[in-house]
Design a protein around this motif. Structure first.
Motif, PDB file in Angstrom:
ATOM      1  N   THR A  85       1.032  -1.748   0.115  1.00  0.00           N
ATOM      2  CA  THR A  85      -0.118   0.070   0.209  1.00  0.00           C
ATOM      3  C   THR A  85       1.246   1.446   0.187  1.00  0.00           C
ATOM      4  O   THR A  85       0.585   1.577  -0.591  1.00  0.00           O
ATOM      5  CB  THR A  85      -1.170   0.214   0.717  1.00  0.00           C
ATOM      6  OG1 THR A  85      -0.436  -0.146   2.273  1.00  0.00           O
ATOM      7  CG2 THR A  85      -1.874  -1.231   0.957  1.00  0.00           C
ATOM      8  N   LEU A  86       2.090   1.198   0.606  1.00  0.00           N
ATOM      9  CA  LEU A  86       3.376   2.145   0.812  1.00  0.00           C
ATOM     10  C   LEU A  86       3.961   2.394  -0.710  1.00  0.00           C
ATOM     11  O   LEU A  86       3.863   3.935  -1.394  1.00  0.00           O
ATOM     12  CB  LEU A  86       3.769   1.924   2.037  1.00  0.00           C
ATOM     13  CG  LEU A  86       5.394   3.376   1.924  1.00  0.00           C
ATOM     14  CD1 LEU A  86       4.353   4.486   1.859  1.00  0.00           C
ATOM     15  CD2 LEU A  86       5.769   3.186   2.560  1.00  0.00           C
ATOM     16  N   THR A  87       3.945   1.690  -1.276  1.00  0.00           N
ATOM     17  CA  THR A  87       4.797   1.545  -2.965  1.00  0.00           C
ATOM     18  C   THR A  87       3.123   1.933  -4.078  1.00  0.00           C
ATOM     19  O   THR A  87       3.482   3.112  -4.369  1.00  0.00           O
ATOM     20  CB  THR A  87       4.916   0.379  -3.158  1.00  0.00           C
ATOM     21  OG1 THR A  87       5.540  -0.343  -2.231  1.00  0.00           O
ATOM     22  CG2 THR A  87       5.415   0.401  -4.826  1.00  0.00           C
ATOM     23  N   TYR A  88       2.176   1.354  -3.532  1.00  0.00           N
ATOM     24  CA  TYR A  88       0.942   2.174  -4.495  1.00  0.00           C
ATOM     25  C   TYR A  88       0.797   3.575  -4.560  1.00  0.00           C
ATOM     26  O   TYR A  88       0.300   4.605  -5.082  1.00  0.00           O
ATOM     27  CB  TYR A  88      -0.079   1.142  -4.387  1.00  0.00           C
ATOM     28  CG  TYR A  88      -0.063  -0.100  -4.592  1.00  0.00           C
ATOM     29  CD1 TYR A  88       0.615  -0.069  -6.252  1.00  0.00           C
ATOM     30  CD2 TYR A  88      -0.863  -1.409  -4.425  1.00  0.00           C
ATOM     31  CE1 TYR A  88       0.334  -1.754  -7.031  1.00  0.00           C
ATOM     32  CE2 TYR A  88      -0.837  -2.705  -5.373  1.00  0.00           C
ATOM     33  CZ  TYR A  88      -0.462  -2.194  -6.252  1.00  0.00           C
ATOM     34  OH  TYR A  88      -0.014  -3.277  -7.030  1.00  0.00           O
ATOM     35  N   SER A  89       1.210   4.187  -2.841  1.00  0.00           N
ATOM     36  CA  SER A  89       0.457   5.736  -2.460  1.00  0.00           C
ATOM     37  C   SER A  89       1.681   6.095  -3.032  1.00  0.00           C
ATOM     38  O   SER A  89       1.174   7.652  -3.330  1.00  0.00           O
ATOM     39  CB  SER A  89       0.455   5.588  -1.127  1.00  0.00           C
ATOM     40  OG  SER A  89       1.473   5.769  -0.675  1.00  0.00           O
ATOM     41  N   ILE A  90       3.221   5.734  -3.385  1.00  0.00           N
ATOM     42  CA  ILE A  90       3.755   6.828  -3.967  1.00  0.00           C
ATOM     43  C   ILE A  90       4.040   6.946  -5.015  1.00  0.00           C
ATOM     44  O   ILE A  90       3.549   7.995  -6.121  1.00  0.00           O
ATOM     45  CB  ILE A  90       5.243   5.863  -3.450  1.00  0.00           C
ATOM     46  CG1 ILE A  90       5.545   6.510  -2.083  1.00  0.00           C
ATOM     47  CG2 ILE A  90       6.436   6.481  -4.584  1.00  0.00           C
ATOM     48  CD1 ILE A  90       6.497   5.550  -1.911  1.00  0.00           C
TER      49      ILE A  90
ATOM     50  N   ASP B 167       0.673   6.980  -6.800  1.00  0.00           N
ATOM     51  CA  ASP B 167       0.227   7.298  -7.091  1.00  0.00           C
ATOM     52  C   ASP B 167       0.165   8.403  -7.241  1.00  0.00           C
ATOM     53  O   ASP B 167      -0.134  10.020  -7.738  1.00  0.00           O
ATOM     54  CB  ASP B 167      -1.480   7.131  -5.984  1.00  0.00           C
ATOM     55  CG  ASP B 167      -2.484   7.737  -5.717  1.00  0.00           C
ATOM     56  OD1 ASP B 167      -2.812   7.509  -7.196  1.00  0.00           O
ATOM     57  OD2 ASP B 167      -3.183   8.437  -5.247  1.00  0.00           O
ATOM     58  N   ILE B 168       1.088   8.804  -5.552  1.00  0.00           N
ATOM     59  CA  ILE B 168       1.318  10.702  -6.732  1.00  0.00           C
ATOM     60  C   ILE B 168       2.274  10.829  -7.560  1.00  0.00           C
ATOM     61  O   ILE B 168       1.959  12.112  -7.948  1.00  0.00           O
ATOM     62  CB  ILE B 168       2.537  11.101  -4.736  1.00  0.00           C
ATOM     63  CG1 ILE B 168       1.435  10.616  -3.838  1.00  0.00           C
ATOM     64  CG2 ILE B 168       2.546  12.030  -4.408  1.00  0.00           C
ATOM     65  CD1 ILE B 168       1.417  10.722  -2.082  1.00  0.00           C
TER      66      ILE B 168
ATOM     67  N   SER C  21      -2.242  10.365 -10.067  1.00  0.00           N
ATOM     68  CA  SER C  21      -3.902   9.950 -10.530  1.00  0.00           C
ATOM     69  C   SER C  21      -5.046   9.596  -9.527  1.00  0.00           C
ATOM     70  O   SER C  21      -5.198   8.981  -8.868  1.00  0.00           O
ATOM     71  CB  SER C  21      -3.733   8.342 -10.666  1.00  0.00           C
ATOM     72  OG  SER C  21      -3.014   8.014  -9.677  1.00  0.00           O
ATOM     73  N   SER C  22      -5.098  10.861  -8.433  1.00  0.00           N
ATOM     74  CA  SER C  22      -5.370  10.979  -7.078  1.00  0.00           C
ATOM     75  C   SER C  22      -6.619  10.704  -7.510  1.00  0.00           C
ATOM     76  O   SER C  22      -7.566  10.701  -6.514  1.00  0.00           O
ATOM     77  CB  SER C  22      -4.890  12.031  -6.624  1.00  0.00           C
ATOM     78  OG  SER C  22      -5.735  13.429  -7.675  1.00  0.00           O
TER      79      SER C  22
END
Length: 179
Positions: free
Chosen positions: A160-165, A167-168, A172-173
């Protein structure tokens, strides 16, 4: 407790919360935990956060003292009320990091006045209290880092941390990848 230990313990506790609550370990959540874990020390001008407040820290220390109101449950409740009026992962992390800081200092030899401004009482001389920069604090920091790595790997918080990074980075918020 010094700031490195506050950060380590807060990240470990924040990661453990993600394993039992519907909270994703995102970069914004982690940033909130990091800021919250040092924010109560805004009442100390020589602290990591105090050095970055352009004099506000000196005013807070003058009127409230170090480990005063900013280390109380009422201060945490006020912050939490603000955070949950418009909850984001950053604000949830901020609230939790702040609470974890207070808990960490509560178990120190100096303790904290949990119920200020109602009473200045502090629980002192606990048989398991630690001193700042002692071997016990170093053990707390090391074991917190091990616990964080354990949760990070076994509960796959790194995903989830990797995907959130990503995403930023990909802006693609509108379509978060970590859900």
């Amino acid at each position: 407790m010094n700031y490195k230990t506050h950060i380590a313990t807060s990240l470990a506790l924040g990661a453990s919360v993600c394993t039992v609550a519907p909270i994703s370990f995102t970069v914004t959540y982690a940033a909130g935990i990091l800021l919250g874990s040092v924010l109560p020390d805004i009442d100390e001008p020589s602290s990591v956060i105090g050095k970055r407040t352009f004099g506000l820290s000196r005013l807070i220390k003058r009127y409230m003292g170090h480990r005063g109101f900013t280390h109380s449950l009422l201060a945490w409740l006020l912050l939490t009320f603000f955070c949950y009026s418009n909850p984001t992962s950053f604000l949830v992390g901020l609230s939790l990091g702040y609470l974890f800081h207070i808990i960490g200092d509560f178990f120190s030899v100096a303790s904290v006045p949990l119920f200020l401004p109602f009473t200045k009482w502090r629980l002192r001389n606990m048989p398991f209290a630690y001193r700042t920069d002692s071997k016990v604090e170093k053990w707390i920091m090391t074991s917190s880092m091990v616990a964080f790595i354990y949760f990070f790997v076994t509960d796959k918080l790194y995903i989830t941390l990797t995907y959130s990074i990503l995403d930023i980075l990909l802006f693609s918020s509108m379509l978060p990848l970590y859900k």
